[in-house]
Design an enzyme around this catalytic site. Structure first.
Site, mmCIF file in Angstrom:
data_model
loop_
_atom_site.group_PDB
_atom_site.id
_atom_site.type_symbol
_atom_site.label_atom_id
_atom_site.label_comp_id
_atom_site.label_asym_id
_atom_site.label_seq_id
_atom_site.Cartn_x
_atom_site.Cartn_y
_atom_site.Cartn_z
ATOM 1 N N HIS A 1 2.746 10.840 -0.662
ATOM 2 C CA HIS A 1 2.277 12.228 -0.581
ATOM 3 C C HIS A 1 3.535 13.080 -0.452
ATOM 4 O O HIS A 1 4.609 12.555 -0.164
ATOM 5 C CB HIS A 1 1.374 12.431 0.640
ATOM 6 N N ASP B 1 0.851 -1.200 0.000
ATOM 7 C CA ASP B 1 0.000 0.000 0.000
ATOM 8 C C ASP B 1 0.890 1.255 0.000
ATOM 9 O O ASP B 1 0.666 2.217 0.742
ATOM 10 C CB ASP B 1 -0.970 0.038 1.191
HETATM 11 C C1 NCD Z 1 -4.635 5.858 0.267
HETATM 12 C C2 NCD Z 1 -3.992 6.828 -0.714
HETATM 13 O O1 NCD Z 1 -3.236 7.715 -0.288
HETATM 14 O O2 NCD Z 1 -4.233 6.690 -1.910
HETATM 15 N N1 NCD Z 1 -4.133 6.103 1.571
HETATM 16 C C3 NCD Z 1 -3.994 5.217 2.577
HETATM 17 O O3 NCD Z 1 -3.796 5.632 3.717
HETATM 18 N N2 NCD Z 1 -4.031 3.904 2.371
HETATM 19 C C4 NCD Z 1 -6.105 6.042 0.169
HETATM 20 C C5 NCD Z 1 -6.923 5.264 1.137
HETATM 21 O O4 NCD Z 1 -6.771 4.022 1.183
HETATM 22 O O5 NCD Z 1 -7.790 5.832 1.791
HETATM 23 ZN ZN ZN Z 2 -3.948 1.908 -1.009
#
Ligand code: NCD
Ligand code: ZN
Length: 393
Positions: free
Chosen positions: A277, A273
Protein backbone atom coordinates in the site's frame (compact mmCIF):
# COMPACT_ATOMS: atom_id res chain seq x y z
CA UNK A 1 24.13 -17.25 -25.00
CA UNK A 2 26.06 -18.77 -22.13
CA UNK A 3 27.62 -17.91 -18.80
CA UNK A 4 29.40 -19.69 -15.97
CA UNK A 5 28.86 -19.02 -12.28
CA UNK A 6 31.83 -20.08 -10.17
CA UNK A 7 31.65 -20.37 -6.39
CA UNK A 8 30.08 -22.35 -3.57
CA UNK A 9 26.58 -23.73 -4.06
CA UNK A 10 24.03 -25.71 -2.11
CA UNK A 11 23.47 -28.72 -4.37
CA UNK A 12 21.35 -31.74 -3.44
CA UNK A 13 21.72 -31.22 0.29
CA UNK A 14 25.38 -30.22 0.51
CA UNK A 15 27.54 -27.14 -0.02
CA UNK A 16 30.23 -27.71 -2.66
CA UNK A 17 32.43 -25.85 -5.10
CA UNK A 18 30.80 -25.52 -8.48
CA UNK A 19 31.26 -24.03 -11.86
CA UNK A 20 27.71 -23.81 -13.20
CA UNK A 21 27.54 -23.59 -16.97
CA UNK A 22 24.27 -22.11 -18.20
CA UNK A 23 23.42 -22.18 -21.90
CA UNK A 24 20.16 -20.79 -23.23
CA UNK A 25 18.82 -20.57 -19.66
CA UNK A 26 19.48 -24.26 -18.94
CA UNK A 27 22.08 -25.65 -16.53
CA UNK A 28 24.45 -27.75 -18.64
CA UNK A 29 27.05 -28.74 -16.09
CA UNK A 30 28.07 -28.14 -12.48
CA UNK A 31 31.80 -28.46 -13.02
CA UNK A 32 32.35 -27.01 -16.41
CA UNK A 33 35.53 -25.69 -17.93
CA UNK A 34 34.15 -22.43 -19.30
CA UNK A 35 33.79 -22.78 -23.07
CA UNK A 36 35.21 -20.04 -25.23
CA UNK A 37 33.01 -16.97 -25.40
CA UNK A 38 31.06 -17.66 -22.20
CA UNK A 39 31.09 -14.92 -19.58
CA UNK A 40 32.53 -16.18 -16.27
CA UNK A 41 31.19 -14.69 -13.06
CA UNK A 42 33.30 -15.60 -10.07
CA UNK A 43 31.94 -15.33 -6.54
CA UNK A 44 34.00 -15.35 -3.35
CA UNK A 45 33.93 -17.75 -0.39
CA UNK A 46 31.54 -15.37 1.30
CA UNK A 47 28.91 -16.06 -1.33
CA UNK A 48 26.54 -18.98 -1.64
CA UNK A 49 24.47 -20.07 -4.64
CA UNK A 50 21.04 -21.30 -3.51
CA UNK A 51 18.05 -22.75 -5.35
CA UNK A 52 15.87 -19.78 -6.32
CA UNK A 53 13.20 -18.92 -3.79
CA UNK A 54 9.53 -19.27 -4.71
CA UNK A 55 6.84 -17.18 -3.07
CA UNK A 56 3.34 -18.59 -3.38
CA UNK A 57 1.59 -15.50 -1.92
CA UNK A 58 2.28 -12.02 -3.30
CA UNK A 59 0.16 -9.06 -4.39
CA UNK A 60 1.65 -7.38 -7.45
CA UNK A 61 -1.44 -5.11 -7.69
CA UNK A 62 -1.34 -3.06 -10.91
CA UNK A 63 -4.82 -3.28 -12.50
CA UNK A 64 -6.64 -0.43 -10.78
CA UNK A 65 -4.14 -0.41 -7.93
CA UNK A 66 -0.95 0.63 -9.73
CA UNK A 67 -0.42 3.47 -7.24
CA UNK A 68 0.34 0.78 -4.63
CA UNK A 69 2.50 -1.50 -6.81
CA UNK A 70 2.89 -2.64 -10.40
CA UNK A 71 3.74 -5.98 -11.93
CA UNK A 72 7.17 -4.61 -12.88
CA UNK A 73 7.74 -3.16 -9.39
CA UNK A 74 6.72 -6.42 -7.76
CA UNK A 75 9.18 -8.30 -9.98
CA UNK A 76 11.99 -5.92 -8.91
CA UNK A 77 11.14 -6.67 -5.28
CA UNK A 78 11.23 -10.40 -6.04
CA UNK A 79 14.65 -10.26 -7.71
CA UNK A 80 16.02 -8.13 -4.84
CA UNK A 81 15.01 -10.92 -2.49
CA UNK A 82 16.43 -13.81 -4.51
CA UNK A 83 12.91 -14.88 -5.52
CA UNK A 84 12.69 -16.45 -8.99
CA UNK A 85 8.98 -17.34 -9.08
CA UNK A 86 5.82 -15.93 -7.56
CA UNK A 87 2.15 -16.82 -7.29
CA UNK A 88 0.14 -13.62 -7.44
CA UNK A 89 -3.23 -13.01 -5.80
CA UNK A 90 -6.45 -12.23 -7.69
CA UNK A 91 -7.71 -9.30 -5.57
CA UNK A 92 -6.95 -6.71 -8.23
CA UNK A 93 -9.53 -4.27 -9.64
CA UNK A 94 -11.42 -5.96 -11.10
CA UNK A 95 -11.06 -9.08 -8.95
CA UNK A 96 -9.98 -11.98 -11.19
CA UNK A 97 -13.09 -14.19 -11.22
CA UNK A 98 -13.41 -15.09 -14.90
CA UNK A 99 -11.37 -17.19 -17.32
CA UNK A 100 -10.93 -14.13 -19.54
CA UNK A 101 -9.40 -11.98 -16.78
CA UNK A 102 -7.33 -14.94 -15.55
CA UNK A 103 -5.77 -15.41 -19.00
CA UNK A 104 -5.25 -11.68 -19.53
CA UNK A 105 -3.40 -11.33 -16.24
CA UNK A 106 -1.23 -14.41 -16.95
CA UNK A 107 -0.31 -12.94 -20.32
CA UNK A 108 0.85 -9.73 -18.65
CA UNK A 109 2.75 -11.65 -16.00
CA UNK A 110 4.49 -13.73 -18.66
CA UNK A 111 6.51 -10.65 -19.66
CA UNK A 112 8.14 -10.31 -16.22
CA UNK A 113 11.74 -11.30 -15.46
CA UNK A 114 10.50 -13.75 -12.79
CA UNK A 115 8.27 -16.80 -13.32
CA UNK A 116 4.69 -15.70 -12.85
CA UNK A 117 1.79 -17.85 -11.62
CA UNK A 118 -1.65 -16.74 -10.50
CA UNK A 119 -4.29 -17.88 -8.04
CA UNK A 120 -7.75 -17.48 -9.54
CA UNK A 121 -10.46 -15.69 -7.56
CA UNK A 122 -13.73 -17.41 -6.60
CA UNK A 123 -15.99 -17.17 -9.67
CA UNK A 124 -19.63 -16.27 -9.24
CA UNK A 125 -20.32 -18.66 -12.10
CA UNK A 126 -18.35 -21.81 -11.25
CA UNK A 127 -18.25 -22.91 -14.89
CA UNK A 128 -15.47 -20.33 -15.31
CA UNK A 129 -13.16 -22.80 -13.51
CA UNK A 130 -13.39 -25.39 -16.28
CA UNK A 131 -12.61 -22.64 -18.81
CA UNK A 132 -9.68 -21.16 -16.89
CA UNK A 133 -8.21 -24.41 -15.51
CA UNK A 134 -6.34 -22.72 -12.63
CA UNK A 135 -4.15 -24.89 -10.39
CA UNK A 136 -5.34 -22.93 -7.34
CA UNK A 137 -8.33 -20.81 -6.32
CA UNK A 138 -8.00 -18.20 -3.57
CA UNK A 139 -10.88 -18.01 -1.12
CA UNK A 140 -11.11 -14.78 0.88
CA UNK A 141 -13.31 -14.18 3.95
CA UNK A 142 -15.03 -11.57 1.75
CA UNK A 143 -15.96 -14.34 -0.73
CA UNK A 144 -17.49 -16.34 2.11
CA UNK A 145 -19.38 -13.24 3.26
CA UNK A 146 -20.75 -12.46 -0.19
CA UNK A 147 -21.31 -15.93 -1.71
CA UNK A 148 -21.84 -18.04 1.44
CA UNK A 149 -20.23 -21.38 2.46
CA UNK A 150 -22.51 -23.49 0.17
CA UNK A 151 -20.99 -21.72 -2.85
CA UNK A 152 -17.48 -22.40 -1.49
CA UNK A 153 -18.45 -26.07 -1.03
CA UNK A 154 -19.66 -26.23 -4.63
CA UNK A 155 -16.32 -24.71 -5.64
CA UNK A 156 -14.44 -27.39 -3.68
CA UNK A 157 -16.33 -30.10 -5.44
CA UNK A 158 -15.72 -28.52 -8.87
CA UNK A 159 -12.05 -28.10 -7.95
CA UNK A 160 -11.74 -31.72 -6.98
CA UNK A 161 -13.17 -32.68 -10.37
CA UNK A 162 -10.73 -30.37 -12.17
CA UNK A 163 -7.73 -31.02 -9.93
CA UNK A 164 -7.30 -27.59 -8.39
CA UNK A 165 -6.41 -26.69 -4.81
CA UNK A 166 -8.45 -24.22 -2.73
CA UNK A 167 -6.18 -21.72 -1.01
CA UNK A 168 -7.88 -20.32 2.06
CA UNK A 169 -7.37 -17.00 3.74
CA UNK A 170 -8.86 -18.75 6.72
CA UNK A 171 -10.90 -16.40 8.90
CA UNK A 172 -14.64 -16.92 9.28
CA UNK A 173 -16.28 -13.54 8.60
CA UNK A 174 -19.25 -14.51 10.79
CA UNK A 175 -16.99 -13.74 13.76
CA UNK A 176 -15.76 -10.33 12.59
CA UNK A 177 -17.16 -7.41 14.46
CA UNK A 178 -16.51 -4.17 12.59
CA UNK A 179 -12.80 -3.95 11.89
CA UNK A 180 -11.99 -6.42 14.68
CA UNK A 181 -10.91 -9.90 13.60
CA UNK A 182 -10.61 -12.02 16.72
CA UNK A 183 -8.45 -15.18 16.76
CA UNK A 184 -11.65 -17.25 17.03
CA UNK A 185 -12.41 -16.29 13.41
CA UNK A 186 -9.25 -18.09 12.26
CA UNK A 187 -9.77 -21.02 14.65
CA UNK A 188 -13.35 -21.54 13.45
CA UNK A 189 -12.28 -21.48 9.82
CA UNK A 190 -9.40 -23.87 10.60
CA UNK A 191 -11.90 -26.38 12.05
CA UNK A 192 -14.02 -26.07 8.93
CA UNK A 193 -10.99 -26.43 6.63
CA UNK A 194 -10.01 -29.57 8.57
CA UNK A 195 -13.47 -31.03 7.87
CA UNK A 196 -13.18 -30.19 4.18
CA UNK A 197 -9.75 -31.81 4.06
CA UNK A 198 -11.13 -34.93 5.74
CA UNK A 199 -13.80 -35.05 3.02
CA UNK A 200 -10.90 -35.40 0.56
CA UNK A 201 -10.71 -31.84 -0.79
CA UNK A 202 -7.26 -30.43 -1.53
CA UNK A 203 -6.82 -27.46 0.78
CA UNK A 204 -3.97 -25.04 1.39
CA UNK A 205 -4.27 -22.57 4.25
CA UNK A 206 -2.13 -19.51 3.72
CA UNK A 207 -0.66 -17.14 6.33
CA UNK A 208 -1.49 -19.24 9.39
CA UNK A 209 -1.22 -16.92 12.38
CA UNK A 210 -2.23 -19.17 15.29
CA UNK A 211 -0.54 -22.27 16.71
CA UNK A 212 -4.09 -23.66 16.95
CA UNK A 213 -4.46 -23.57 13.15
CA UNK A 214 -1.22 -25.47 12.64
CA UNK A 215 -2.30 -28.19 15.07
CA UNK A 216 -5.82 -28.42 13.64
CA UNK A 217 -4.61 -28.82 10.06
CA UNK A 218 -1.25 -30.54 10.24
CA UNK A 219 -1.27 -33.59 7.99
CA UNK A 220 -4.66 -32.67 6.52
CA UNK A 221 -3.93 -29.54 4.52
CA UNK A 222 -0.74 -27.79 3.44
CA UNK A 223 0.15 -24.62 5.32
CA UNK A 224 2.33 -21.55 4.95
CA UNK A 225 3.43 -18.88 7.40
CA UNK A 226 4.58 -15.31 6.73
CA UNK A 227 7.65 -13.44 7.97
CA UNK A 228 5.44 -10.94 9.81
CA UNK A 229 3.50 -13.58 11.76
CA UNK A 230 6.77 -15.37 12.59
CA UNK A 231 8.87 -12.33 13.51
CA UNK A 232 6.44 -9.63 14.67
CA UNK A 233 3.73 -9.65 17.32
CA UNK A 234 0.97 -7.31 18.39
CA UNK A 235 3.17 -6.59 21.42
CA UNK A 236 6.40 -5.90 19.54
CA UNK A 237 5.10 -4.11 16.43
CA UNK A 238 4.86 -0.46 17.36
CA UNK A 239 4.57 1.19 13.96
CA UNK A 240 0.83 1.93 14.07
CA UNK A 241 -0.87 1.48 10.69
CA UNK A 242 2.23 -0.21 9.26
CA UNK A 243 1.54 -3.17 11.57
CA UNK A 244 -2.03 -3.56 10.34
CA UNK A 245 -2.49 -6.81 8.44
CA UNK A 246 -5.00 -9.64 7.98
CA UNK A 247 -4.97 -11.99 9.76
CA UNK A 248 -3.75 -9.63 12.49
CA UNK A 249 -0.43 -9.96 14.28
CA UNK A 250 -0.91 -12.05 17.43
CA UNK A 251 0.42 -11.60 20.99
CA UNK A 252 4.11 -12.39 21.58
CA UNK A 253 3.45 -15.70 23.31
CA UNK A 254 1.51 -17.05 20.33
CA UNK A 255 4.05 -15.71 17.86
CA UNK A 256 6.79 -17.64 19.69
CA UNK A 257 4.76 -20.80 19.66
CA UNK A 258 4.03 -20.40 15.95
CA UNK A 259 7.76 -19.87 15.27
CA UNK A 260 8.58 -22.93 17.34
CA UNK A 261 6.13 -25.08 15.34
CA UNK A 262 7.60 -23.63 12.13
CA UNK A 263 11.14 -24.50 13.27
CA UNK A 264 9.99 -28.02 14.13
CA UNK A 265 8.75 -28.59 10.59
CA UNK A 266 5.00 -28.37 11.25
CA UNK A 267 4.47 -25.72 8.55
CA UNK A 268 5.04 -26.71 4.92
CA UNK A 269 6.07 -23.44 3.36
CA UNK A 270 7.22 -19.90 3.98
CA UNK A 271 5.37 -17.23 1.96
CA UNK A 272 5.31 -13.46 2.34
CA UNK A 273 1.77 -12.22 1.62
CA UNK A 274 3.71 -9.21 0.28
CA UNK A 275 0.82 -6.70 0.20
CA UNK A 276 1.91 -3.19 -0.81
CA UNK A 277 0.00 0.00 0.00
CA UNK A 278 1.25 3.58 -0.20
CA UNK A 279 2.89 5.08 2.88
CA UNK A 280 0.20 7.74 2.90
CA UNK A 281 -2.50 5.07 3.06
CA UNK A 282 -0.68 3.19 5.82
CA UNK A 283 -0.29 6.36 7.90
CA UNK A 284 -3.92 7.42 7.45
CA UNK A 285 -6.69 7.20 10.06
CA UNK A 286 -7.98 4.00 8.51
CA UNK A 287 -4.89 2.16 7.26
CA UNK A 288 -5.50 -0.73 4.83
CA UNK A 289 -4.16 -4.12 5.95
CA UNK A 290 -0.97 -5.45 4.36
CA UNK A 291 2.79 -5.62 4.92
CA UNK A 292 5.64 -5.55 2.36
CA UNK A 293 8.40 -8.09 2.78
CA UNK A 294 9.26 -9.79 -0.51
CA UNK A 295 12.60 -7.97 -0.89
CA UNK A 296 13.88 -9.19 2.50
CA UNK A 297 11.95 -12.39 3.26
CA UNK A 298 14.72 -14.82 2.26
CA UNK A 299 17.26 -12.87 4.33
CA UNK A 300 14.99 -13.07 7.39
CA UNK A 301 14.62 -16.81 6.88
CA UNK A 302 18.37 -17.29 6.40
CA UNK A 303 18.91 -15.48 9.70
CA UNK A 304 17.26 -18.46 11.40
CA UNK A 305 19.90 -20.64 9.74
CA UNK A 306 22.66 -18.25 10.81
CA UNK A 307 21.36 -18.43 14.38
CA UNK A 308 21.43 -22.22 14.30
CA UNK A 309 17.66 -22.50 14.68
CA UNK A 310 17.04 -23.98 11.23
CA UNK A 311 19.14 -26.11 8.87
CA UNK A 312 20.00 -24.74 5.44
CA UNK A 313 18.11 -27.74 4.05
CA UNK A 314 15.02 -26.63 6.01
CA UNK A 315 15.25 -23.05 4.72
CA UNK A 316 15.57 -24.33 1.14
CA UNK A 317 12.69 -26.78 1.62
CA UNK A 318 10.39 -24.11 3.12
CA UNK A 319 10.99 -21.33 0.62
CA UNK A 320 12.17 -23.16 -2.51
CA UNK A 321 11.51 -26.88 -2.88
CA UNK A 322 8.01 -27.20 -1.41
CA UNK A 323 6.67 -23.96 -2.92
CA UNK A 324 8.32 -24.77 -6.26
CA UNK A 325 6.45 -28.05 -6.50
CA UNK A 326 3.26 -26.28 -5.36
CA UNK A 327 3.74 -23.69 -8.12
CA UNK A 328 4.95 -26.22 -10.69
CA UNK A 329 8.40 -24.73 -11.29
CA UNK A 330 11.87 -26.22 -11.02
CA UNK A 331 14.52 -24.68 -8.77
CA UNK A 332 16.92 -27.59 -8.41
CA UNK A 333 20.52 -26.73 -9.27
CA UNK A 334 21.11 -29.68 -11.55
CA UNK A 335 22.15 -30.33 -15.15
CA UNK A 336 19.21 -30.27 -17.53
CA UNK A 337 17.14 -28.03 -15.25
CA UNK A 338 16.35 -24.37 -15.98
CA UNK A 339 18.70 -21.94 -14.26
CA UNK A 340 16.54 -20.65 -11.41
CA UNK A 341 18.96 -19.83 -8.64
CA UNK A 342 20.14 -16.93 -6.49
CA UNK A 343 23.57 -15.95 -5.22
CA UNK A 344 23.65 -14.56 -1.67
CA UNK A 345 26.49 -12.64 -0.05
CA UNK A 346 26.66 -14.08 3.45
CA UNK A 347 26.60 -11.00 5.64
CA UNK A 348 24.50 -9.85 8.56
CA UNK A 349 22.49 -6.67 8.28
CA UNK A 350 19.52 -4.92 9.82
CA UNK A 351 16.58 -4.53 7.42
CA UNK A 352 16.28 -0.94 6.21
CA UNK A 353 14.47 1.03 3.54
CA UNK A 354 17.45 0.72 1.20
CA UNK A 355 16.80 -3.00 0.94
CA UNK A 356 13.46 -2.50 -0.85
CA UNK A 357 13.35 -2.27 -4.65
CA UNK A 358 9.64 -2.38 -5.51
CA UNK A 359 7.18 0.48 -5.09
CA UNK A 360 6.73 -0.32 -1.41
CA UNK A 361 9.85 0.79 0.44
CA UNK A 362 8.74 0.69 4.04
CA UNK A 363 7.81 -2.17 6.31
CA UNK A 364 7.41 -2.82 10.03
CA UNK A 365 10.11 -5.49 9.47
CA UNK A 366 12.67 -2.67 9.29
CA UNK A 367 15.27 -3.00 12.01
CA UNK A 368 15.07 -6.81 12.20
CA UNK A 369 18.33 -8.73 11.88
CA UNK A 370 18.78 -10.48 8.56
CA UNK A 371 21.46 -12.65 6.97
CA UNK A 372 22.46 -13.00 3.34
CA UNK A 373 21.87 -10.46 0.62
CA UNK A 374 20.92 -11.51 -2.90
CA UNK A 375 23.54 -10.18 -5.33
CA UNK A 376 22.68 -12.21 -8.44
CA UNK A 377 19.56 -14.01 -9.59
CA UNK A 378 19.16 -16.40 -12.52
CA UNK A 379 15.60 -16.69 -13.78
CA UNK A 380 13.89 -17.13 -17.12
CA UNK A 381 17.06 -17.37 -19.11
CA UNK A 382 18.80 -14.27 -17.70
CA UNK A 383 21.29 -13.70 -14.90
CA UNK A 384 20.59 -10.43 -13.09
CA UNK A 385 23.67 -8.96 -11.43
CA UNK A 386 21.84 -6.86 -8.88
CA UNK A 387 24.66 -4.60 -7.76
CA UNK A 388 25.75 -3.44 -11.22
CA UNK A 389 22.29 -3.73 -12.78
CA UNK A 390 23.76 -5.82 -15.59
CA UNK A 391 21.78 -8.63 -17.17
CA UNK A 392 23.74 -11.55 -18.63
CA UNK A 393 22.16 -14.21 -20.80
C1 NCD B 1 -4.48 -8.13 1.68
C2 NCD B 1 -4.21 -7.10 0.60
O1 NCD B 1 -3.77 -5.98 0.92
O2 NCD B 1 -4.42 -7.41 -0.57
N1 NCD B 1 -4.06 -7.63 2.93
C3 NCD B 1 -3.62 -8.33 4.00
O3 NCD B 1 -3.53 -7.78 5.09
N2 NCD B 1 -3.23 -9.60 3.89
C4 NCD B 1 -5.94 -8.43 1.64
C5 NCD B 1 -6.44 -9.34 2.71
O4 NCD B 1 -5.90 -10.46 2.84
O5 NCD B 1 -7.43 -9.02 3.36
ZN1 ZN C 1 -2.60 -11.76 0.67
Amino acid sequence: MCYVVVGKAYVEGAVRDVSILVEGGVIKSLNAKPPEGCRVIQFSKRHLVLPGFVDIHVHFRDWGLAHKETLAGGARAALAGGVVAVMDMPNTRPHIRTAELFRKRLEEGAGLPVIYRLHMGVPQDLSELAKARPSTVKVYPEDVASFGWPHIEALLSECSRLGCTAVFHCEDPALFSGPSRPPEAEAKCADRAALYAKMGYRIHVTHVSLPYTVRALRGLATLDATPHHLFLSSDSCRAGGLCRVNPPLRPEEQRRELLSLFLRGYVDMYATDHAPHTLEEKLSQDPPPGICSLDVAASLLLRLWRDGLLGLDDAVRLYSHRPSSFAGVSTAIWPGRPANFAVFRLEEFAVSRQDFRGSCRFSPLEGLRAFGRAVAVAAKGALHLLESGEVVS
